[in-house]
Enzyme design. Sequence first.
Site, mmCIF file in Angstrom:
data_model
loop_
_atom_site.group_PDB
_atom_site.id
_atom_site.type_symbol
_atom_site.label_atom_id
_atom_site.label_comp_id
_atom_site.label_asym_id
_atom_site.label_seq_id
_atom_site.Cartn_x
_atom_site.Cartn_y
_atom_site.Cartn_z
ATOM 1 N N HIS A 244 0.921 -1.218 0.113
ATOM 2 C CA HIS A 244 -0.024 -0.047 -0.096
ATOM 3 C C HIS A 244 0.765 1.364 -0.161
ATOM 4 O O HIS A 244 0.904 2.192 0.858
ATOM 5 C CB HIS A 244 -1.206 0.012 1.377
ATOM 6 C CG HIS A 244 -0.788 -0.548 2.414
ATOM 7 N ND1 HIS A 244 0.036 -0.099 3.318
ATOM 8 C CD2 HIS A 244 -1.107 -1.774 3.106
ATOM 9 C CE1 HIS A 244 0.323 -0.827 4.317
ATOM 10 N NE2 HIS A 244 -0.507 -1.794 4.243
ATOM 11 N N ASP B 34 -2.631 -9.698 5.348
ATOM 12 C CA ASP B 34 -1.273 -10.435 5.024
ATOM 13 C C ASP B 34 -0.899 -11.731 5.899
ATOM 14 O O ASP B 34 0.131 -12.424 5.480
ATOM 15 C CB ASP B 34 0.113 -9.287 4.940
ATOM 16 C CG ASP B 34 -0.139 -8.314 6.121
ATOM 17 O OD1 ASP B 34 -0.974 -8.269 6.762
ATOM 18 O OD2 ASP B 34 1.147 -7.783 6.010
ATOM 19 N N HIS C 245 -2.396 -11.211 14.573
ATOM 20 C CA HIS C 245 -2.613 -10.117 13.745
ATOM 21 C C HIS C 245 -3.763 -10.195 12.967
ATOM 22 O O HIS C 245 -3.663 -11.090 11.942
ATOM 23 C CB HIS C 245 -1.339 -9.385 13.257
ATOM 24 C CG HIS C 245 -1.632 -8.126 12.703
ATOM 25 N ND1 HIS C 245 -2.536 -7.178 13.167
ATOM 26 C CD2 HIS C 245 -0.652 -7.317 11.830
ATOM 27 C CE1 HIS C 245 -2.291 -5.924 12.283
ATOM 28 N NE2 HIS C 245 -1.249 -6.348 11.571
ATOM 29 N N HIS D 81 7.310 -10.971 8.749
ATOM 30 C CA HIS D 81 8.252 -10.521 7.669
ATOM 31 C C HIS D 81 9.459 -10.439 7.771
ATOM 32 O O HIS D 81 9.945 -10.185 8.842
ATOM 33 C CB HIS D 81 7.820 -9.063 7.248
ATOM 34 C CG HIS D 81 6.252 -8.754 6.970
ATOM 35 N ND1 HIS D 81 5.484 -9.331 6.005
ATOM 36 C CD2 HIS D 81 5.204 -8.018 7.793
ATOM 37 C CE1 HIS D 81 4.334 -8.906 6.160
ATOM 38 N NE2 HIS D 81 4.095 -8.172 7.187
ATOM 39 N N TYR E 237 11.312 -0.616 7.404
ATOM 40 C CA TYR E 237 9.838 -1.059 7.912
ATOM 41 C C TYR E 237 9.411 -0.309 8.967
ATOM 42 O O TYR E 237 8.275 0.073 8.993
ATOM 43 C CB TYR E 237 9.947 -2.347 8.145
ATOM 44 C CG TYR E 237 8.974 -3.074 8.467
ATOM 45 C CD1 TYR E 237 8.099 -4.120 7.276
ATOM 46 C CD2 TYR E 237 8.278 -3.286 9.655
ATOM 47 C CE1 TYR E 237 6.890 -4.547 7.582
ATOM 48 C CE2 TYR E 237 7.079 -4.011 9.957
ATOM 49 C CZ TYR E 237 6.324 -4.572 8.991
ATOM 50 O OH TYR E 237 5.101 -5.113 9.215
ATOM 51 N N GLU F 53 -4.444 -8.030 10.291
ATOM 52 C CA GLU F 53 -3.978 -7.600 8.854
ATOM 53 C C GLU F 53 -4.126 -8.798 7.907
ATOM 54 O O GLU F 53 -3.511 -9.793 8.072
ATOM 55 C CB GLU F 53 -3.051 -6.734 8.679
ATOM 56 C CG GLU F 53 -3.005 -5.632 7.676
ATOM 57 C CD GLU F 53 -2.090 -4.837 7.615
ATOM 58 O OE1 GLU F 53 -1.143 -4.349 8.263
ATOM 59 O OE2 GLU F 53 -2.235 -3.834 6.600
ATOM 60 N N HIS G 130 1.190 -2.504 14.672
ATOM 61 C CA HIS G 130 0.580 -1.307 14.255
ATOM 62 C C HIS G 130 -0.638 -1.158 14.352
ATOM 63 O O HIS G 130 -1.285 -0.119 13.994
ATOM 64 C CB HIS G 130 1.350 -0.710 13.188
ATOM 65 C CG HIS G 130 0.934 -1.641 12.045
ATOM 66 N ND1 HIS G 130 0.588 -1.033 11.001
ATOM 67 C CD2 HIS G 130 0.996 -3.116 11.886
ATOM 68 C CE1 HIS G 130 0.003 -2.103 9.963
ATOM 69 N NE2 HIS G 130 0.455 -3.231 10.530
ATOM 70 N N ASP H 114 4.243 -8.452 13.247
ATOM 71 C CA ASP H 114 4.974 -7.143 12.369
ATOM 72 C C ASP H 114 6.333 -6.545 13.122
ATOM 73 O O ASP H 114 7.206 -6.138 12.538
ATOM 74 C CB ASP H 114 4.027 -6.155 12.306
ATOM 75 C CG ASP H 114 3.047 -6.421 11.074
ATOM 76 O OD1 ASP H 114 3.321 -7.033 10.248
ATOM 77 O OD2 ASP H 114 1.681 -5.714 11.167
HETATM 78 FE FE1 FEO Z 1 0.083 -5.020 9.891
HETATM 79 FE FE2 FEO Z 1 2.166 -7.307 8.269
HETATM 80 O O1 FEO Z 1 0.411 -6.669 8.678
#
Ligand code: FEO
Length: 397
Positions: free
Chosen positions: A25, A83, A79, A226, A192, A81, A145, A164
Site C-alpha cells: 500500500h 497479509d 494480527h 515478515h 519497515y 491484517e 501497529h 509485524d
Molecule cells: Fe500489519 Fe504485516 O501486517
Amino acid sequence: MLTAIQIKPDVYWVGALDWNARSFHGYKTEDGITYNAYLILDEKVTLIDTAKITFKDELVSRISTVIDPSKIDVLICNHVEMDHSGSTPVIKQLSPNVEIYASAPQGVKGLTAHYGDLGYHGVKTGDTLNIGKRTLAFVQTPMVHWPDNMVTYDAYDKILFSNDAFGQHYASSYRFDDENDLSTVMNQARKYYANIVQPYRAQAANAVKAVRGLGPDAIDMIAPAHGVIWRSHVEDILKAYEEEYTSGKLQDTAVVAYDSMWGSTDKLAHAIADGFIASGIKVQLMDLKANDNSDVMNAFLDAKYICLGSPTFNSQMLPTMAGFIAYMKGLSPKNQGRTGVAFGSYGWAPLAQKQIASEMESVGFDVPLTISANWIPSEEYLADVRTKIIDLVKENA
Ligand code: FEO
C-alpha cells in the site's frame, strides 16, 4: 511442491515468498515481501499466523510436507491484517476443529469482521496455552501497529513470534539473519519501522520493554511475520529499536527532498546540500521523481534537518510534494526538535514555500528558514543559500 524449513526441532517455517511484490500500500518493496507462518509439532499441532490469501496454496503446500493440514489443532492469529490472517478460512476449512486464538477483544472483533464467526478464543497479556511440551504465552502489543496486535512467546524453544514487530520487507532464499547480508537486512528493518511502525513509537518502545522483561537468556530467536528470523543478531535488532528507532534521538544528518519543474528548485536543492556538506553534516539529496516516499521516510527517520522544496505551480506546491507531505504527516514524525527548511522557485507569487513551511510547522518542526527564489537563481543567490545553511548549522550547534 514447496517445502517447509525447520528452524528448531519440531518447529518449521511454512510461510510464503512474494518475490515480485513491489508495493505494500504505497511502500516500495524493492526486495519483495515474505508472509511468515510457523508450524509447531506438539501434542496439539499449532500454526502461528497464515499468509495473504493469494499465497494460500504455498502455505498449504509447505505445511503438507510436514503434516496433513487437517491435523492442525490450534491456529494463533497474532494480527488481523490480511497479509497474516488472509488464509484463516482456508485453514478452518482444511481442519474444521481447529481452535483459533486471537487477542481480546480487538483480534476477535477484527477476525469476525473479516471472516465471520469461525469460533475464536480471545486471549490477553498473561494468558497461556498449553499445547503439550510447550506452553505458549501471549503478550498484547496494541498499536504496533493495529489495535489487535499481539506476540506469542514459546519458552520451550525460546522463540518470540513477534508478527509485524522486528519485521522487514525482504524476500530472500534464506530464512535467517546470519545467512543474509546484515546491512541489507538492517536497512530493511529500519525502512519497515520508518514506514509502518513509526506512528506508534511509544507503543513499540513498550513492546521492546516487554521483550526485555522476559529475561536476558529468554530468546534464542525472534521470528517475525515478515522477512528473516533473528537468531545471531537478536541483540542488534533489539538495540536498533531501543536506541535508534523508538528513542526519538536525532542524528546530525539532513534530508533534502524536492521536485522541480525547470531546474530552479533543483539548483536550490544542490546549494542547500552543499551547505550541509561544507558544515560536515551528512546529507541525502532526494528528487521525488527518482525516490519513493518510503525511501525518503527511511532517510528522514532520525534526521535533524528536513528540507522540503517545490516551485509554485498553479498557486500550489507540486503534487509530488503534496503527496509526500500527506504521507509524512500520516507517519506522525512530531515534536522531536527537527529543523525544517522550505524552499523553491516561483514566477509571480512565492506561495508553495509558505505552504510547505506551514505544513512542517503543523507537525512540530521549527522552520527558521524559507527560501523563495524568483525565476532562476543566480550564482550569487545560490552562494547566499549555501551560506545561509552553514549559518543555520552553526546556530544549531
Ligand atoms: Fe500489519 Fe504485516 O501486517
